[in-house]
Design a protein around this motif. Structure first.
Motif, PDB file in Angstrom:
ATOM      1  N   MET A   1       0.841  -1.174   0.000  1.00 42.82           N
ATOM      2  CA  MET A   1       0.000   0.000   0.000  1.00 42.82           C
ATOM      3  C   MET A   1       0.887   1.239   0.000  1.00 42.82           C
ATOM      4  N   SER A   2       0.498   2.216  -0.789  1.00 43.25           N
ATOM      5  CA  SER A   2       1.226   3.475  -0.897  1.00 43.25           C
ATOM      6  C   SER A   2       0.446   4.583  -0.211  1.00 43.25           C
ATOM      7  N   VAL A   3       1.159   5.647   0.155  1.00 43.61           N
ATOM      8  CA  VAL A   3       0.529   6.830   0.724  1.00 43.61           C
ATOM      9  C   VAL A   3       0.913   8.011  -0.156  1.00 43.61           C
ATOM     10  N   VAL A   4      -0.101   8.803  -0.520  1.00 40.56           N
ATOM     11  CA  VAL A   4       0.097   9.946  -1.385  1.00 40.56           C
ATOM     12  C   VAL A   4      -0.410  11.183  -0.648  1.00 40.56           C
ATOM     13  N   SER A   5       0.303  12.281  -0.770  1.00 40.23           N
ATOM     14  CA  SER A   5      -0.123  13.544  -0.188  1.00 40.23           C
ATOM     15  C   SER A   5      -0.937  14.306  -1.224  1.00 40.23           C
ATOM     16  N   ILE A   6      -2.196  14.593  -0.875  1.00 39.55           N
ATOM     17  CA  ILE A   6      -3.105  15.272  -1.796  1.00 39.55           C
ATOM     18  C   ILE A   6      -3.386  16.673  -1.254  1.00 39.55           C
ATOM     19  N   PRO A   7      -2.931  17.728  -1.949  1.00 38.43           N
ATOM     20  CA  PRO A   7      -3.233  19.082  -1.486  1.00 38.43           C
ATOM     21  C   PRO A   7      -4.626  19.527  -1.937  1.00 38.43           C
ATOM     22  N   ILE A   8      -5.380  20.023  -0.967  1.00 40.92           N
ATOM     23  CA  ILE A   8      -6.686  20.622  -1.272  1.00 40.92           C
ATOM     24  C   ILE A   8      -6.697  21.976  -0.579  1.00 40.92           C
ATOM     25  N   ILE A   9      -6.713  23.018  -1.371  1.00 37.91           N
ATOM     26  CA  ILE A   9      -6.647  24.402  -0.894  1.00 37.91           C
ATOM     27  C   ILE A   9      -5.559  24.554   0.162  1.00 37.91           C
ATOM     28  N   ASN A  10      -4.346  24.291  -0.251  1.00 34.61           N
ATOM     29  CA  ASN A  10      -3.150  24.556   0.556  1.00 34.61           C
ATOM     30  C   ASN A  10      -3.019  23.727   1.824  1.00 34.61           C
ATOM     31  N   LYS A  11      -3.759  22.657   1.953  1.00 27.32           N
ATOM     32  CA  LYS A  11      -3.579  21.733   3.069  1.00 27.32           C
ATOM     33  C   LYS A  11      -3.403  20.341   2.485  1.00 27.32           C
ATOM     34  N   ASN A  12      -2.412  19.619   2.996  1.00 28.65           N
ATOM     35  CA  ASN A  12      -2.135  18.282   2.489  1.00 28.65           C
ATOM     36  C   ASN A  12      -2.887  17.224   3.282  1.00 28.65           C
ATOM     37  N   TYR A  13      -3.461  16.270   2.557  1.00 25.59           N
ATOM     38  CA  TYR A  13      -4.174  15.146   3.144  1.00 25.59           C
ATOM     39  C   TYR A  13      -3.464  13.871   2.705  1.00 25.59           C
ATOM     40  N   GLN A  14      -3.066  13.057   3.676  1.00 30.55           N
ATOM     41  CA  GLN A  14      -2.398  11.799   3.381  1.00 30.55           C
ATOM     42  C   GLN A  14      -3.454  10.755   3.046  1.00 30.55           C
ATOM     43  N   MET A  15      -3.348  10.159   1.872  1.00 25.28           N
ATOM     44  CA  MET A  15      -4.337   9.190   1.410  1.00 25.28           C
ATOM     45  C   MET A  15      -3.627   7.898   1.025  1.00 25.28           C
ATOM     46  N   GLY A  16      -4.188   6.798   1.444  1.00 27.47           N
ATOM     47  CA  GLY A  16      -3.645   5.499   1.074  1.00 27.47           C
ATOM     48  C   GLY A  16      -4.253   5.011  -0.224  1.00 27.47           C
ATOM     49  N   CYS A  17      -3.481   4.231  -0.956  1.00 28.25           N
ATOM     50  CA  CYS A  17      -3.985   3.633  -2.193  1.00 28.25           C
ATOM     51  C   CYS A  17      -3.182   2.375  -2.493  1.00 28.25           C
ATOM     52  N   GLU A  18      -3.693   1.573  -3.378  1.00 28.88           N
ATOM     53  CA  GLU A  18      -2.980   0.377  -3.807  1.00 28.88           C
ATOM     54  C   GLU A  18      -1.751   0.786  -4.595  1.00 28.88           C
ATOM     55  N   ASP A  19      -0.703  -0.003  -4.492  1.00 25.57           N
ATOM     56  CA  ASP A  19       0.503   0.254  -5.275  1.00 25.57           C
ATOM     57  C   ASP A  19       0.144   0.334  -6.756  1.00 25.57           C
ATOM     58  N   GLY A  20       0.691   1.323  -7.424  1.00 31.45           N
ATOM     59  CA  GLY A  20       0.426   1.519  -8.844  1.00 31.45           C
ATOM     60  C   GLY A  20      -0.718   2.481  -9.121  1.00 31.45           C
ATOM     61  N   GLN A  21      -1.480   2.839  -8.087  1.00 32.91           N
ATOM     62  CA  GLN A  21      -2.621   3.736  -8.265  1.00 32.91           C
ATOM     63  C   GLN A  21      -2.305   5.177  -7.865  1.00 32.91           C
ATOM     64  N   GLU A  22      -1.048   5.443  -7.540  1.00 33.44           N
ATOM     65  CA  GLU A  22      -0.658   6.766  -7.054  1.00 33.44           C
ATOM     66  C   GLU A  22      -0.992   7.876  -8.045  1.00 33.44           C
ATOM     67  N   SER A  23      -0.669   7.680  -9.307  1.00 35.59           N
ATOM     68  CA  SER A  23      -0.909   8.745 -10.287  1.00 35.59           C
ATOM     69  C   SER A  23      -2.401   9.009 -10.459  1.00 35.59           C
ATOM     70  N   ARG A  24      -3.206   7.980 -10.378  1.00 34.67           N
ATOM     71  CA  ARG A  24      -4.665   8.155 -10.475  1.00 34.67           C
ATOM     72  C   ARG A  24      -5.181   8.961  -9.289  1.00 34.67           C
ATOM     73  N   LEU A  25      -4.694   8.639  -8.084  1.00 33.29           N
ATOM     74  CA  LEU A  25      -5.113   9.362  -6.893  1.00 33.29           C
ATOM     75  C   LEU A  25      -4.684  10.823  -6.966  1.00 33.29           C
ATOM     76  N   ILE A  26      -3.490  11.075  -7.449  1.00 33.24           N
ATOM     77  CA  ILE A  26      -3.008  12.450  -7.609  1.00 33.24           C
ATOM     78  C   ILE A  26      -3.888  13.192  -8.617  1.00 33.24           C
ATOM     79  N   GLU A  27      -4.222  12.542  -9.708  1.00 36.96           N
ATOM     80  CA  GLU A  27      -5.091  13.147 -10.728  1.00 36.96           C
ATOM     81  C   GLU A  27      -6.457  13.511 -10.137  1.00 36.96           C
ATOM     82  N   LEU A  28      -7.024  12.604  -9.355  1.00 34.89           N
ATOM     83  CA  LEU A  28      -8.310  12.883  -8.714  1.00 34.89           C
ATOM     84  C   LEU A  28      -8.170  14.014  -7.700  1.00 34.89           C
ATOM     85  N   GLY A  29      -7.054  14.036  -6.989  1.00 34.52           N
ATOM     86  CA  GLY A  29      -6.799  15.108  -6.034  1.00 34.52           C
ATOM     87  C   GLY A  29      -6.750  16.470  -6.699  1.00 34.52           C
ATOM     88  N   VAL A  30      -6.133  16.533  -7.870  1.00 38.36           N
ATOM     89  CA  VAL A  30      -6.061  17.796  -8.616  1.00 38.36           C
ATOM     90  C   VAL A  30      -7.475  18.239  -9.002  1.00 38.36           C
TER      91      VAL A  30
END
Length: 93
Positions: A1-30
């Motif tokens: 499992m990977s953890v990705v930092s997702i910024p939403i209005i200048n605050k970072n939220y740590q989100m877990g995801c399956e390995d290999g899904q990091e770029s998708r999670l970042i895209e959704l975060g944007v």
């Protein structure tokens, strides 16, 4: 499992995801960050919890207006339950 930092209005939220899904999670975060910024620009600054609740309601409304997520994966009953819970949370804010 990977953890990705997702910024939403200048605050970072740590989100877990399956390995290999990091770029998708970042895209959704944007996408979420962009929508949150649009909301904040229209209605002004809000406390973090109220902004996130408003964002959830807006996104849920957009999903509902499109009849689900476009793939039929969201059961209408489940969506109604989610919307009702969001409304309850917003009332408490």
């Amino acid at each position: 499992m990977s953890v990705v930092s997702i910024p939403i209005i200048n605050k970072n939220y740590q989100m877990g995801c399956e390995d290999g899904q990091e770029s998708r999670l970042i895209e959704l975060g944007v996408m979420v960050d962009t929508r949150a910024r649009e909301i904040a620009a229209k209605i002004g600054p809000l406390p973090e919890n109220q902004l996130l609740a408003t964002l959830c309601i807006v996104l849920a409304d957009e999903i509902k207006a499109r009849g689900g997520n476009g793939t039929g994966c969201i059961d209408e009953t489940v969506l109604e339950e989610i919307l009702e819970r969001i409304k309850q949370i917003k009332k408490k804010l």
